[in-house]
Design a protein around this motif. Sequence first.
Motif, PDB file in Angstrom:
ATOM      1  N   VAL A  81       0.852  -1.185   0.000  1.00  0.00           N
ATOM      2  CA  VAL A  81       0.000   0.000   0.000  1.00  0.00           C
ATOM      3  C   VAL A  81       0.888   1.236   0.000  1.00  0.00           C
ATOM      4  CG1 VAL A  81      -1.832   1.250   1.193  1.00  0.00           C
ATOM      5  CG2 VAL A  81      -1.781  -1.246   1.274  1.00  0.00           C
ATOM      6  N   LYS A  82       0.685   2.095  -0.984  1.00  0.00           N
ATOM      7  CA  LYS A  82       1.426   3.352  -1.080  1.00  0.00           C
ATOM      8  C   LYS A  82       0.443   4.513  -1.057  1.00  0.00           C
ATOM      9  CE  LYS A  82       5.447   1.637  -3.646  1.00  0.00           C
ATOM     10  NZ  LYS A  82       6.272   1.807  -4.872  1.00  0.00           N
ATOM     11  N   PHE A  83       0.706   5.464  -0.203  1.00  0.00           N
ATOM     12  CA  PHE A  83      -0.178   6.616  -0.059  1.00  0.00           C
ATOM     13  C   PHE A  83       0.055   7.596  -1.202  1.00  0.00           C
ATOM     14  CE2 PHE A  83      -1.005  10.905   1.660  1.00  0.00           C
ATOM     15  CZ  PHE A  83      -2.366  10.769   1.879  1.00  0.00           C
ATOM     16  N   GLU A  84      -1.021   8.056  -1.828  1.00  0.00           N
ATOM     17  CA  GLU A  84      -0.952   9.037  -2.903  1.00  0.00           C
ATOM     18  C   GLU A  84      -1.811  10.241  -2.532  1.00  0.00           C
ATOM     19  OE1 GLU A  84      -1.986   7.355  -6.622  1.00  0.00           O
ATOM     20  OE2 GLU A  84      -0.419   5.821  -6.574  1.00  0.00           O
ATOM     21  N   GLN A  85      -1.337  11.396  -2.906  1.00  0.00           N
ATOM     22  CA  GLN A  85      -2.042  12.636  -2.572  1.00  0.00           C
ATOM     23  C   GLN A  85      -3.199  12.859  -3.551  1.00  0.00           C
ATOM     24  OE1 GLN A  85      -1.463  14.411   0.086  1.00  0.00           O
ATOM     25  NE2 GLN A  85       0.404  13.377   0.763  1.00  0.00           N
ATOM     26  N   ARG A  86      -4.230  12.051  -3.420  1.00  0.00           N
ATOM     27  CA  ARG A  86      -5.416  12.185  -4.270  1.00  0.00           C
ATOM     28  C   ARG A  86      -6.630  12.370  -3.368  1.00  0.00           C
ATOM     29  NH1 ARG A  86      -4.963   7.518  -8.973  1.00  0.00           N
ATOM     30  NH2 ARG A  86      -2.819   7.955  -9.637  1.00  0.00           N
ATOM     31  N   GLU A  87      -7.094  13.573  -3.283  1.00  0.00           N
ATOM     32  CA  GLU A  87      -8.231  13.868  -2.419  1.00  0.00           C
ATOM     33  C   GLU A  87      -9.527  13.801  -3.215  1.00  0.00           C
ATOM     34  OE1 GLU A  87      -9.962  17.444   0.469  1.00  0.00           O
ATOM     35  OE2 GLU A  87      -7.979  17.609  -0.473  1.00  0.00           O
ATOM     36  N   ILE A  88     -10.510  13.121  -2.654  1.00  0.00           N
ATOM     37  CA  ILE A  88     -11.826  13.009  -3.272  1.00  0.00           C
ATOM     38  C   ILE A  88     -12.802  13.883  -2.495  1.00  0.00           C
ATOM     39  CG2 ILE A  88     -13.725  11.467  -3.864  1.00  0.00           C
ATOM     40  CD1 ILE A  88     -11.277  11.001  -5.542  1.00  0.00           C
ATOM     41  N   ASP A  89     -13.326  14.892  -3.160  1.00  0.00           N
ATOM     42  CA  ASP A  89     -14.328  15.780  -2.575  1.00  0.00           C
ATOM     43  C   ASP A  89     -15.495  15.835  -3.557  1.00  0.00           C
ATOM     44  OD1 ASP A  89     -15.888  17.685  -1.402  1.00  0.00           O
ATOM     45  OD2 ASP A  89     -14.342  19.238  -1.304  1.00  0.00           O
ATOM     46  N   LEU A  90     -16.553  15.093  -3.249  1.00  0.00           N
ATOM     47  CA  LEU A  90     -17.659  14.961  -4.192  1.00  0.00           C
ATOM     48  C   LEU A  90     -18.395  16.271  -4.438  1.00  0.00           C
ATOM     49  CD1 LEU A  90     -19.155  11.510  -3.125  1.00  0.00           C
ATOM     50  CD2 LEU A  90     -17.494  12.016  -4.925  1.00  0.00           C
ATOM     51  N   SER A  91     -18.182  17.267  -3.593  1.00  0.00           N
ATOM     52  CA  SER A  91     -18.829  18.561  -3.839  1.00  0.00           C
ATOM     53  C   SER A  91     -18.275  19.221  -5.096  1.00  0.00           C
ATOM     54  CB  SER A  91     -18.636  19.484  -2.632  1.00  0.00           C
ATOM     55  OG  SER A  91     -17.259  19.785  -2.432  1.00  0.00           O
ATOM     56  N   TRP A  92     -17.080  18.794  -5.536  1.00  0.00           N
ATOM     57  CA  TRP A  92     -16.512  19.353  -6.767  1.00  0.00           C
ATOM     58  C   TRP A  92     -17.369  19.020  -7.985  1.00  0.00           C
ATOM     59  CZ3 TRP A  92     -10.495  18.296  -6.589  1.00  0.00           C
ATOM     60  CH2 TRP A  92      -9.961  18.968  -5.478  1.00  0.00           C
ATOM     61  N   LEU A  93     -18.126  17.926  -7.903  1.00  0.00           N
ATOM     62  CA  LEU A  93     -18.889  17.486  -9.065  1.00  0.00           C
ATOM     63  C   LEU A  93     -20.062  18.408  -9.380  1.00  0.00           C
ATOM     64  CD1 LEU A  93     -18.933  13.637  -8.424  1.00  0.00           C
ATOM     65  CD2 LEU A  93     -17.435  14.929  -9.948  1.00  0.00           C
ATOM     66  N   HIS A  94     -20.552  19.142  -8.401  1.00  0.00           N
ATOM     67  CA  HIS A  94     -21.667  20.057  -8.665  1.00  0.00           C
ATOM     68  C   HIS A  94     -21.314  21.508  -8.360  1.00  0.00           C
ATOM     69  CE1 HIS A  94     -22.539  20.625  -4.359  1.00  0.00           C
ATOM     70  NE2 HIS A  94     -22.280  19.345  -4.220  1.00  0.00           N
ATOM     71  N   ARG A  95     -20.041  21.739  -7.973  1.00  0.00           N
ATOM     72  CA  ARG A  95     -19.610  23.105  -7.709  1.00  0.00           C
ATOM     73  C   ARG A  95     -18.389  23.398  -8.569  1.00  0.00           C
ATOM     74  NH1 ARG A  95     -18.027  23.493  -1.935  1.00  0.00           N
ATOM     75  NH2 ARG A  95     -16.047  22.682  -2.720  1.00  0.00           N
TER      76      ARG A  95
END
Length: 240
Positions: A81-95
Amino acid sequence: DPTAKKMPKKKGEDEREVPGVIRKKAVKQLLKDIPTTDWLHDGNNLLWTRKSVTTLHDQRKEVEVPPTKAGGRPYLVGLEVKFEQREIDLSWLHRPQVNKDPAEAMVAISEHKRFVQVAIRTLAQERDELIAQGRKVICADNRLVCDAVTLKYGREMWFGYIGQLEIVNGGLGVGGRIGAPRATLSLNLVASVGLPQMSVIQLLGKLGAKYPGDWRSERDAERDVVWHYWGRHRSFEREI
């Protein structure tokens, strides 16, 4: 020719490659102490976790997976397991991300698009116990539209849906500048035809029945298959 070069093996033929079913079980075993609502696995090499999960960053661990067949040996799978700087913010999909360059915003939304598509398929299988084939989700009971529709020769028609997340252009804004991209989700009702779970004898009876769909005719065909081809007796109980 011992000097000839070996052709690369196709996907799934390499003895070192872990089958998808085993990989999925290994990931579940690795995350057994973490609530299932805190992580999402795409079945391959992508694993998303909530920010509150901090025990998986950059580690390699061997996990023992129970055998898939009775009497078989367990599988020992190494997971890294390698940590990647990928943030998921579902508010981006409608904003719309007005402060980002349109190209950068498109890349960020593409990552969110993949997450949503995996979530639609995975959650339908694991939480709602539905059937997923690619992006198609099949519901074989009446939770979506109605019960399965019986067809000839043992087949049934099931209803389902395809959830498709698309990225649309924001259009031209003030000064000719292209607006930030937006996401749209469409749900399309689909129908699929397949065979429900049954024994081979039952399937042969349905295929060989003189009057397809008639219970007595199908049972007569089953009896003929058993007696004439297997040479052994099978008792039939009349269903009321």
